[in-house]
Design an enzyme around this catalytic site. Sequence first.
Site, PDB file in Angstrom:
ATOM      1  N   ASP A 409       0.865  -1.195   0.000  1.00  0.00           N
ATOM      2  CA  ASP A 409       0.000   0.000   0.000  1.00  0.00           C
ATOM      3  C   ASP A 409       0.899   1.242   0.000  1.00  0.00           C
ATOM      4  O   ASP A 409       2.129   1.133   0.117  1.00  0.00           O
ATOM      5  CB  ASP A 409      -0.846  -0.068   1.291  1.00  0.00           C
ATOM      6  CG  ASP A 409      -1.880   1.037   1.396  1.00  0.00           C
ATOM      7  OD1 ASP A 409      -2.256   1.626   0.375  1.00  0.00           O
ATOM      8  OD2 ASP A 409      -2.316   1.300   2.551  1.00  0.00           O
ATOM      9  N   GLU A 412       2.569   5.225  -3.802  1.00  0.00           N
ATOM     10  CA  GLU A 412       2.544   6.278  -4.860  1.00  0.00           C
ATOM     11  C   GLU A 412       3.871   7.015  -4.947  1.00  0.00           C
ATOM     12  O   GLU A 412       4.199   7.445  -6.063  1.00  0.00           O
ATOM     13  CB  GLU A 412       1.399   7.262  -4.568  1.00  0.00           C
ATOM     14  CG  GLU A 412       0.018   6.660  -4.714  1.00  0.00           C
ATOM     15  CD  GLU A 412      -0.338   5.669  -3.608  1.00  0.00           C
ATOM     16  OE1 GLU A 412       0.199   5.823  -2.497  1.00  0.00           O
ATOM     17  OE2 GLU A 412      -1.111   4.746  -3.869  1.00  0.00           O
ATOM     18  N   ASP A 492      -9.099   3.955  -2.124  1.00  0.00           N
ATOM     19  CA  ASP A 492     -10.062   4.326  -1.090  1.00  0.00           C
ATOM     20  C   ASP A 492     -11.347   4.895  -1.672  1.00  0.00           C
ATOM     21  O   ASP A 492     -11.583   6.100  -1.663  1.00  0.00           O
ATOM     22  CB  ASP A 492      -9.409   5.319  -0.130  1.00  0.00           C
ATOM     23  CG  ASP A 492      -8.236   4.680   0.608  1.00  0.00           C
ATOM     24  OD1 ASP A 492      -8.195   3.435   0.680  1.00  0.00           O
ATOM     25  OD2 ASP A 492      -7.374   5.427   1.094  1.00  0.00           O
TER      26      ASP A 492
END
Length: 821
Positions: A409, A412, A492
């Site tokens: 996770d 980015e 999300d």
Amino acid sequence: MVAATQGVDAAPKIALREVVWLDKATAFRPLTGGLQVQVGKAVVRISALRDDILRVQISPDGRFSRDASWAVLPQAQHHTVSVRAFSDRGAVGFRTASLKVRVQRSPFRLVVEDLTGHVISADAAGRPVEFHGASFEAHKTMPEGTHYFGLGDKTGPLDRRGESFTLWNTDAYGFQESTDPVYKSIPFFIGVTADGRSYGLLLDNTWRSWFDFGKAARDSLAFGAEGGALDYYLMAGAAPKDVVRDYAYLTGPSPLPPLWSLGYQQSRYSYMSDAEVRGIADRLRADKIPADVIYLDIDYQNRDRVFTVNKQTFPDIAKLATDLRKEDLRLVAITDLHIAHLPNQGYAPYDSGVAGDNFVKNADGSTYVAPVWPGPSVFPDFTRAKTRVWWGGLYKDFVEDGISGFWNDMNEPAIFETPTKTMPLDVVHRIDESGFSRRNASHAEIHNLYGMENTRATYEGLLQLAPDERPFVLTRASYAGGQRYALTWTGDNTASWNHLRLSVPMLLNLGLSGFAYSGADVGGFGGSPNADLLTRWMEVAAFTPFYRNHSVKGSLQREPWVDGPAQEAIRWHYIEERYRLLPYIYALADENARTGLPLMRPIFLEFPDVLNARADFGYEFLLGDHLLIAMPPYGESLVPFDVPLPKARWYDYWTGLEVTTAASNDARSSGIATIQENPALAVLPVFVRGGTILARQPLVQSTAQTPDGPLQLDVFPGRDCTATLYWDDGHSLEYKRGAFLRQTLHCDTLQDGLALTFDAREGSYAPWWKSIEVVLHGWDANSARAAIAGTAMTTRLNAKARTVSVVVPDQAGRAELLIEQ
Ligand code: MIG
């Protein structure tokens, strides 16, 4: 220590702000498999990697990078085919066996046509390419009626026409329908023209880039990037499916995933303790809810330190994993890439990382430190091969503990307490990688690539640690080609009907962009879904590739049972259906591994005609080429809704009966017929195309269990009736050494019956089924006889369901089953 840690090496190729545009071609030179064109200062190289795939590289000053590509496989990039050059008064160019490439001399313009002269893709007339300092932009024509798809997880409608997008991996918590950019950057799109021709374009550039499909200027397609090379691939396909295959040829398909990753997965941010996880497992089993995986989100760790475990709440994670396996459940654990900055505290990931000089640096050569979950953190430099090997090794203990898969996770990468939500652009990555010159690169260059290289490190590390197990890696961020290493989810999302709808085009475009294994958090991550929304979402997601229920901290619990027995019964029914469908789904996974075709498909991929029809296919999608899922467009509405169905025979999945459609008399609707549905919470409309042999299995509670009973083949007569069965051990790489089963089946309608043909089986894997139950639908006669290889078989009629069934022994060799009146 590498000396060159001060700043980055990539000096601007041309003076800052200098503008170079491509105007007039002045010289030409043949290349192996292509052509080089001088256009003022600039140089254009066009080469044919295959008859249907071109690479176009344009340099403002004639210098080309010798670096390999992060996205495109070396064997694809270095392949060329022979071409036949031509030149006439207005243009020079070449032909491949399927394309004509024409470079207009003045003004310069690249036009790619098929051999019958139909334009596939053409530069805009007049200054189609411009360089402004280090950035560039390219303009192409955008014919009326052309539709655009792809670009990964971008939000908004399926068709990109009329929209523009920025590619910059972003932690987009709470994203909505028009949020951009989001998590992934896949600079690839597919264009489908009004006359059904299609092409793909991959801009192989990791910098911040953008695509504009006629938003800034009507009927003008443009793309560009803030730095790096103008280097793109054009794929010409007869049909959209061919372009998807070409893209997989260039960037590689997803490897076959473990079978368990196709089962139902229960997650939560976070299950806080060993006891809570066991409670979830016990309830799943007590309620007989099939499931394969439970997730451990960040709170299993000690103070958010990656590769640690909180011993108070998870005293023995290895025992937890072992005990869950006894219940046929697996654990997947999150492992974020940020590593707590803890000098001299005995934290092994930090200490070993420093020892190997594995962290990204500031421009002044110091280590870059920034806050994320564990507080001040450091960040692996995944563009160094050595760093990836080190990172992969960090999984050793968890793999030994029996944790089955890992979740990457925040890659980015997400950084807290900064308005850009990520690293400064001048942070330094040290590329040290075969095929690349060893050099320093700015974060501006590496940003979009970072998540993909994170998952590559994880994937390759897991393969090292368990060389015969298929790795499972789930990622949030990625780049073109990232499907080689990880499955993905859409980040999300929100618990709303709108987000349930939005998930469909997002997953479809991800599938067209290489990511065949994608899912949206079931129920919506943020907020709490009402009971009906969660139920509908559980239904729809049962037909999407990656089926995971997940929710944010502080939201209401969202396991299938939370809204009482009536809702649970519906959810349960759909999870069960998912497990029954696994033979069909797994065969799609095998097809994807060989061709790149996604599991979840937009209707136009199988029925390109629908793009020109007036009908609105809204949120319909296909699972494979045989099942059509048509969720009610407005879940909260009780108003009947129309389901347009492309031209084919259709059967209702739940009743098995052929549906009667109201044919439209609109000439432009290409045979599209419509059926009206009344929304009912317990029923998700699903249709089976005529010409289907649908493989299903007896119910199991987990993919770890062997189904007990025959393989079930439901035959729905119609055109192009063929199917492929695939099976193997579900988890190892033995299938690469021949331990698989692949078998093609056909059905042919006869005068008064049907012939079902089994081709000879490929591969050596012996399946779990010993017999096959064939159920033939649409059987109206009141008698039936069946025979296989001359041996008569007992048939069973069901007048109400209009079926005839027959159980036959498993058929490994070529055989024909005849069912006749
Ligand atoms: O800042 O690990 O998208 O799925 O539950 C939030 C906690 C970090 C974001 C992920 C979400 C996950 C959550 N993570």
